[in-house]
Design a protein around this motif. Sequence first.
Motif, PDB file in Angstrom:
ATOM      1  N   TYR A 436      21.610  -3.433 -38.886  1.00  0.00           N
ATOM      2  CA  TYR A 436      22.085  -4.329 -37.836  1.00  0.00           C
ATOM      3  C   TYR A 436      22.381  -3.543 -36.553  1.00  0.00           C
ATOM      4  CZ  TYR A 436      24.894  -7.742 -35.319  1.00  0.00           C
ATOM      5  OH  TYR A 436      25.385  -8.586 -34.368  1.00  0.00           O
ATOM      6  N   ARG A 437      22.902  -2.337 -36.708  1.00  0.00           N
ATOM      7  CA  ARG A 437      23.155  -1.496 -35.540  1.00  0.00           C
ATOM      8  C   ARG A 437      21.843  -1.134 -34.840  1.00  0.00           C
ATOM      9  NH1 ARG A 437      25.295   4.471 -36.509  1.00  0.00           N
ATOM     10  NH2 ARG A 437      23.231   4.455 -37.477  1.00  0.00           N
ATOM     11  N   ASP A 438      20.788  -0.887 -35.628  1.00  0.00           N
ATOM     12  CA  ASP A 438      19.479  -0.614 -35.029  1.00  0.00           C
ATOM     13  C   ASP A 438      18.953  -1.837 -34.275  1.00  0.00           C
ATOM     14  OD1 ASP A 438      19.522   1.905 -36.082  1.00  0.00           O
ATOM     15  OD2 ASP A 438      18.365   1.393 -37.863  1.00  0.00           O
ATOM     16  N   PHE A 439      19.169  -3.019 -34.857  1.00  0.00           N
ATOM     17  CA  PHE A 439      18.737  -4.241 -34.178  1.00  0.00           C
ATOM     18  C   PHE A 439      19.489  -4.428 -32.865  1.00  0.00           C
ATOM     19  CE2 PHE A 439      19.259  -8.887 -33.571  1.00  0.00           C
ATOM     20  CZ  PHE A 439      17.933  -9.209 -33.326  1.00  0.00           C
ATOM     21  N   GLU A 440      20.778  -4.115 -32.877  1.00  0.00           N
ATOM     22  CA  GLU A 440      21.572  -4.198 -31.647  1.00  0.00           C
ATOM     23  C   GLU A 440      21.040  -3.232 -30.599  1.00  0.00           C
ATOM     24  OE1 GLU A 440      26.270  -3.826 -30.275  1.00  0.00           O
ATOM     25  OE2 GLU A 440      25.596  -3.031 -32.192  1.00  0.00           O
ATOM     26  N   ALA A 441      20.687  -2.005 -31.029  1.00  0.00           N
ATOM     27  CA  ALA A 441      20.132  -1.030 -30.084  1.00  0.00           C
ATOM     28  C   ALA A 441      18.785  -1.491 -29.550  1.00  0.00           C
ATOM     29  CB  ALA A 441      19.995   0.330 -30.769  1.00  0.00           C
ATOM     30  N   GLU A 442      17.989  -2.169 -30.396  1.00  0.00           N
ATOM     31  CA  GLU A 442      16.695  -2.686 -29.949  1.00  0.00           C
ATOM     32  C   GLU A 442      16.881  -3.763 -28.881  1.00  0.00           C
ATOM     33  OE1 GLU A 442      12.669  -2.400 -29.938  1.00  0.00           O
ATOM     34  OE2 GLU A 442      13.975  -1.293 -31.312  1.00  0.00           O
ATOM     35  N   VAL A 443      17.872  -4.622 -29.084  1.00  0.00           N
ATOM     36  CA  VAL A 443      18.152  -5.666 -28.091  1.00  0.00           C
ATOM     37  C   VAL A 443      18.631  -5.046 -26.785  1.00  0.00           C
ATOM     38  CG1 VAL A 443      19.617  -7.649 -27.567  1.00  0.00           C
ATOM     39  CG2 VAL A 443      18.614  -7.408 -29.842  1.00  0.00           C
ATOM     40  N   ASN A 444      19.500  -4.037 -26.880  1.00  0.00           N
ATOM     41  CA  ASN A 444      19.984  -3.379 -25.661  1.00  0.00           C
ATOM     42  C   ASN A 444      18.846  -2.703 -24.905  1.00  0.00           C
ATOM     43  OD1 ASN A 444      22.639  -4.137 -26.086  1.00  0.00           O
ATOM     44  ND2 ASN A 444      23.124  -2.315 -27.271  1.00  0.00           N
ATOM     45  N   THR A 445      17.900  -2.117 -25.650  1.00  0.00           N
ATOM     46  CA  THR A 445      16.759  -1.483 -24.999  1.00  0.00           C
ATOM     47  C   THR A 445      15.919  -2.507 -24.256  1.00  0.00           C
ATOM     48  OG1 THR A 445      16.682   0.274 -26.659  1.00  0.00           O
ATOM     49  CG2 THR A 445      14.666  -0.135 -25.411  1.00  0.00           C
ATOM     50  N   THR A 446      15.760  -3.685 -24.858  1.00  0.00           N
ATOM     51  CA  THR A 446      14.926  -4.727 -24.257  1.00  0.00           C
ATOM     52  C   THR A 446      15.615  -5.408 -23.078  1.00  0.00           C
ATOM     53  OG1 THR A 446      13.952  -5.134 -26.437  1.00  0.00           O
ATOM     54  CG2 THR A 446      13.613  -6.816 -24.763  1.00  0.00           C
ATOM     55  N   MET A 447      16.924  -5.604 -23.182  1.00  0.00           N
ATOM     56  CA  MET A 447      17.630  -6.441 -22.218  1.00  0.00           C
ATOM     57  C   MET A 447      18.310  -5.669 -21.089  1.00  0.00           C
ATOM     58  SD  MET A 447      16.922  -9.366 -23.484  1.00  0.00           S
ATOM     59  CE  MET A 447      17.959 -10.389 -22.459  1.00  0.00           C
ATOM     60  N   THR A 448      18.400  -4.349 -21.175  1.00  0.00           N
ATOM     61  CA  THR A 448      19.127  -3.595 -20.156  1.00  0.00           C
ATOM     62  C   THR A 448      18.246  -2.492 -19.571  1.00  0.00           C
ATOM     63  OG1 THR A 448      20.044  -2.035 -21.781  1.00  0.00           O
ATOM     64  CG2 THR A 448      21.315  -4.029 -21.308  1.00  0.00           C
ATOM     65  N   ARG A 449      18.669  -1.985 -18.434  1.00  0.00           N
ATOM     66  CA  ARG A 449      18.004  -0.858 -17.788  1.00  0.00           C
ATOM     67  C   ARG A 449      19.054   0.164 -17.380  1.00  0.00           C
ATOM     68  NH1 ARG A 449      13.871  -2.185 -13.164  1.00  0.00           N
ATOM     69  NH2 ARG A 449      13.585   0.057 -13.523  1.00  0.00           N
ATOM     70  N   SER A 450      18.623   1.394 -17.248  1.00  0.00           N
ATOM     71  CA  SER A 450      19.533   2.460 -16.872  1.00  0.00           C
ATOM     72  C   SER A 450      19.938   2.311 -15.411  1.00  0.00           C
ATOM     73  CB  SER A 450      18.879   3.821 -17.104  1.00  0.00           C
ATOM     74  OG  SER A 450      19.720   4.858 -16.624  1.00  0.00           O
ATOM     75  N   ALA A 451      21.199   2.585 -15.132  1.00  0.00           N
ATOM     76  CA  ALA A 451      21.706   2.507 -13.758  1.00  0.00           C
ATOM     77  C   ALA A 451      21.516   3.819 -13.015  1.00  0.00           C
ATOM     78  CB  ALA A 451      23.189   2.134 -13.773  1.00  0.00           C
ATOM     79  N   GLN A 452      21.054   4.875 -13.709  1.00  0.00           N
ATOM     80  CA  GLN A 452      20.887   6.184 -13.086  1.00  0.00           C
ATOM     81  C   GLN A 452      19.525   6.267 -12.386  1.00  0.00           C
ATOM     82  OE1 GLN A 452      22.833   9.378 -15.745  1.00  0.00           O
ATOM     83  NE2 GLN A 452      21.929   7.943 -17.182  1.00  0.00           N
TER      84      GLN A 452
END
Length: 685
Positions: A436-452
């Motif tokens: 489930y933690r991997d799935f959460e990381a997959e969603v974060n990768t898809t839905m967010t972008r780096s601010a740097q």
Amino acid sequence: MGEISDEDMLRARFNTDEDAYFFYNEYAKFKGFSVRKDHKTVVDGRTRRRRFICSCAGVRERKWTNLHKRRKKARRLTRCNCPAALNIVYDDELNMWTVRGFMSQHNHVLAPSGGSHFLRSHRKVSLSNAVLAQNLYALGVSKKLVMDIIISKSGSHAAAGCTARDLYNQMNRARVERIIDGDANLVNSFLEDMNVRDPGFFKKIQVNEKKQLTKLFWSDSQSQEDYKLFGDVLMFDSTYRTNRYDMPLVVFAGVNNHRHTVIYALALMNNETIDSYEWALKTFLAAMDGIAPKSVITDGDAAIRNAIENVFPKSKHRLCVWHVVQNAITNVWTDGFVKGFVEAMFCKGPPDAFEKKWAELLIEYKTVAEQKWVHNIYEKKEMWAEAYLREYFFAGCRSNQRCESINSVVRVCVKSGLSLIELVDKLLQKIRHIRYRDFEAEVNTTMTRSAQIPNLTLIGEQAEALYTRAGYEYFFKQLLHEPSYVVNESYEDGEDIIKYLVNRHMHPNAPATVEYNREKDAYNCTCKLFERVGFLCRHILAVLKHTHVKALPKSCILHRLGFGLRLKELEEYSRDLFMWGCESVQRCTMVKGHIAAFDKGEVAQGFDETPVPKNPLGFEEEPVASTPPQSFPPDNIVDPQRDLGRRGGPRRAKRKMFHQRTSTRRTCPSNYLSLDFLNLGLVCL
């Protein structure tokens, strides 16, 4: 109940004797005493008379109070010949139970208001509380906290209807009833059911001549798919105190593209001999279609080391650096040696640089050079010295901290008194949490972008779209340091090779050499970061900027990432198709028909496929075919033997690494001294 008189009790009628007991017990609860069932009269197989008495009726027999060799402390006296009782008989004419005698007087003090739940006949764990307790306990909640939750849910201790001891006893009875047919049999049946639900599930059991369970191995299809994607680096270790049979738990783990720990398989063994580890590794190999890992990281136990040499002869075996340093601290007590030893271990550059550093260390500490441990550890330098391991891919790992962290998590929720089925339940629970933690990381990768904002903007944007969020954060560090490096010189070395000398600004005497192959469009740096970790280093990035390259070459993207991205892309496209097909039976039949008629050979005709290189890092890869001896368990498996005289791991010779005394601590810390090798973690694409 307070308005019921003695005359009302004598006129009472009941359909069954159990109804009469329930009524009298509720009456007793209100009054403040406990009820006990006394003798009954049976005629022609039918109960005709029943007697319910106060729990204080009768007296304790004298023989129990005058024991001379008493082992246990005598319990408190509760019986005082109390006359209170209810007598009922069955009336054939009324076809009901009627009251023939009732005594309401007691010769003892009754319980105060709100204290009846301490009396035995009123202490009962309700079905809802029992189910709640089992579910909470299965999630790792302690028994004491379970009782606190039930009290909070009920509103008070009295409303809970039981004491903590009643709840503990009920939970223990439920555990015993669950394994009434045998703990090992239940685990075997449970894993067989998983095999039905998951056709790719792999399980193997070994028993001895007494049909006792000695070894157990299992891995589900998701774990096997993870191994196909990320199984180039394997870490495994064993831990104790996970079950009542003292069977060591072996965790086979790795790291995925989110830099998260992923579990490939689990095993229980009755001992830690070479044969046992060979059995576990051969079974692991069979479960993973005979594909051996490229590299293996362990704590250096002699039995594990020998088993790896026999089963994975072509895999590069690395020793956990934390365990190596701990052995140095334990075996060499000379001040300053460990610091120099660590500097030699992480010496940058080729093996010659390490040999020079090691020779200087022995010259400085001449007395240490004569010790046997120093000689033995030097003989194993290719398993721990960075100079000899820099060209092998370990995904940034230098220790088996991932396995140790899994073991620490397991120890939190897994106790030594657990049965095998409880252990398997909790392990599966933890695996679900990890996924489930991997799935959460997959969603974060898809839905967010780096601010740097990165340097080399085009390459940075490509990397952010290509890597996972954790992978990009590591790669960004190389982008961040790239402006500090400049290309001082370049020259051609042959027809297709160009070499670049890259220096850090103001450090001209420590150049890194980047080699570019025109034919293969491939880069190679002397720092070997890509070979070890899978990310381009700052030196190659400086060359890319110097030569005005706008995108990462395909040879600089690790294969384990590309396969995962293509699989993810296909899954996204197929999800829409499957959702459309589920809307009706006709559509579902149509989609299944097209899938069944799919022919890869026909589809591939008409265009040239460009296969992804199976070996981008240059490993000598040959699938290892392993056929471990099959051991089919009997229908009735006997539970492993328990040693009830002690707790913890089996008493055996103390585990020794490198045939010398080891530290008493076996767990890798999250950080160690001032070294950054554990802070790197496991880095992969």
